[in-house]
Design an enzyme around this catalytic site. Structure first.
Site, PDB file in Angstrom:
ATOM      1  NE  ARG A   1      -5.720 -19.980   3.854  1.00  0.00           N
ATOM      2  CZ  ARG A   1      -4.718 -20.780   4.387  1.00  0.00           C
ATOM      3  NH1 ARG A   1      -4.384 -21.930   4.096  1.00  0.00           N
ATOM      4  NH2 ARG A   1      -3.824 -20.029   5.468  1.00  0.00           N
TER       5      ARG A   1
ATOM      6  CE1 TYR B   1       0.450   2.035   4.417  1.00  0.00           C
ATOM      7  CE2 TYR B   1       1.178  -0.415   4.336  1.00  0.00           C
ATOM      8  CZ  TYR B   1       1.060   0.985   5.000  1.00  0.00           C
ATOM      9  OH  TYR B   1       1.475   1.174   6.160  1.00  0.00           O
TER      10      TYR B   1
ATOM     11  CD  GLU C   1      10.021   1.353  10.626  1.00  0.00           C
ATOM     12  OE1 GLU C   1      10.072   2.522   9.840  1.00  0.00           O
ATOM     13  OE2 GLU C   1      10.154   0.288  10.086  1.00  0.00           O
TER      14      GLU C   1
ATOM     15  CE  LYS D   1       3.322   3.182   3.153  1.00  0.00           C
ATOM     16  NZ  LYS D   1       3.794   3.195   4.510  1.00  0.00           N
TER      17      LYS D   1
ATOM     18  NE  ARG E   1       7.104   4.102   0.490  1.00  0.00           N
ATOM     19  CZ  ARG E   1       6.679   4.829   1.673  1.00  0.00           C
ATOM     20  NH1 ARG E   1       7.867   4.984   2.418  1.00  0.00           N
ATOM     21  NH2 ARG E   1       5.783   5.502   1.716  1.00  0.00           N
TER      22      ARG E   1
END
Length: 288
Positions: free
Chosen positions: A100, A33, A179, A147, A52
């Site tokens: 799945r 995202y 972080e 991310k 990114r």
């Protein structure tokens, strides 16, 4: 709310935006995202977020859902459709839909969604008061430079901290801070040196982080990119976090220890002012 959402090539009402229960983003958190802020009708740091996005997709082997030019047009269009002058645009790309299975085929059709959130991004009360944070053990997966939507550990630890009266957490790994739950962390030493964790897979390569370091160097501030301990952070003259949603937000207390004089520091305040001024000048208008 009655937002318009973009989903796989269509504009739909938020109540009609449905994703399959067999989507790998839902079953395996197999998705990435990005969040881009809008201030006064301008996209903030958009080129960095685009770069990114492409890096994250490449790292997971997920195809870019649309061309770069179309993606920018979609950001502008969703802001216009939802009347966003100040707020956030969220996008998510998952690998797609299959029954799945841990093993996925090489080529899948990505699921691509975008939505907006109205937010007065320039009206952040924590810019005046600062944040109180606590340190917790690092527990996320190792490829944090990607991310992804694997945010459960961050959500659990931040929620727990909030219920204890803290604003956020700082993750600590091998004796050093990586972080915050969703932001990069920086300190300013007693000598006035801006110190931030060097880039690696230990932390997200923050777009706002990069912009702030660039602006700090332009302002003739000394910058060091290296690991540092919680003890060094507590002894700093000031500290702050950076993110796409909060820009530069001071940290005034850590594990109950006051940082500096417990007030918003001059370097934090200066960098925030410079960043906002820069983005108001260089941001991409959503209206043609």
């Amino acid at each position: 709310m009655d937002r318009t959402v973009y989903l796989n090539g269509a504009w739909v009402a938020e109540g009609d935006a449905k994703v399959s229960v067999f989507d790998r983003g839902f079953l395996f958190a197999d998705a990435i995202y990005e969040v881009t802020a809008i201030i006064h009708g301008k996209l903030v740091d958009y080129p960095g977020h685009l770069a990114r996005l492409k890096r994250s997709l490449d790292a997971l082997g997920i195809a870019m859902p649309v061309a770069e030019a179309e993606l920018l047009d979609l950001h502008k269009e969703i802001a216009r459709r939802n009347g966003i002058e100040d707020g956030l645009i969220y996008l998510q790309v998952s690998r797609g839909v299959q029954d799945r299975d841990f093993v996925f085929p090489e080529a899948m059709e990505p699921t691509f969604v975008m939505f907006t959130q109205t937010k007065k991004v320039l009206d952040n009360p924590k810019w005046k008061t600062g944040l109180s944070v606590k340190t917790v053990p690092e527990g996320r997966w190792s490829d944090r430079q990607i991310k992804t939507v694997q945010l459960l550990y961050s959500s659990l630890r931040k929620t727990e901290a909030n219920r204890q009266g803290y604003d956020d957490v700082l993750f600590v790994e091998n004796g050093h801070i990586t972080e915050a739950s969703s932001a990069n962390f920086h300190i300013v030493t007693q000598e006035g040196v801006l110190v931030t964790r060097d880039l690696s897979n230990a932390l997200l390569h923050g777009i706002t982080r990069g912009s702030i370091l660039h602006l700090a160097r332009q302002a003739d501030l000394k910058v060091e990119e290296r690991a540092f301990t919680p003890e060094e952070a507590k002894a700093a003259s000031e500290a702050f976090v950076t993110s796409a949603t909060s820009f530069v937000t001071p940290v005034v207390k850590m594990d109950g220890v006051t940082i500096g004089n417990g007030e918003v520091g001059p370097i934090s305040r200066r960098l925030l002012d410079i960043y906002i001024r820069e983005q108001l000048s260089a941001g991409i208008p959503v209206a043609d």
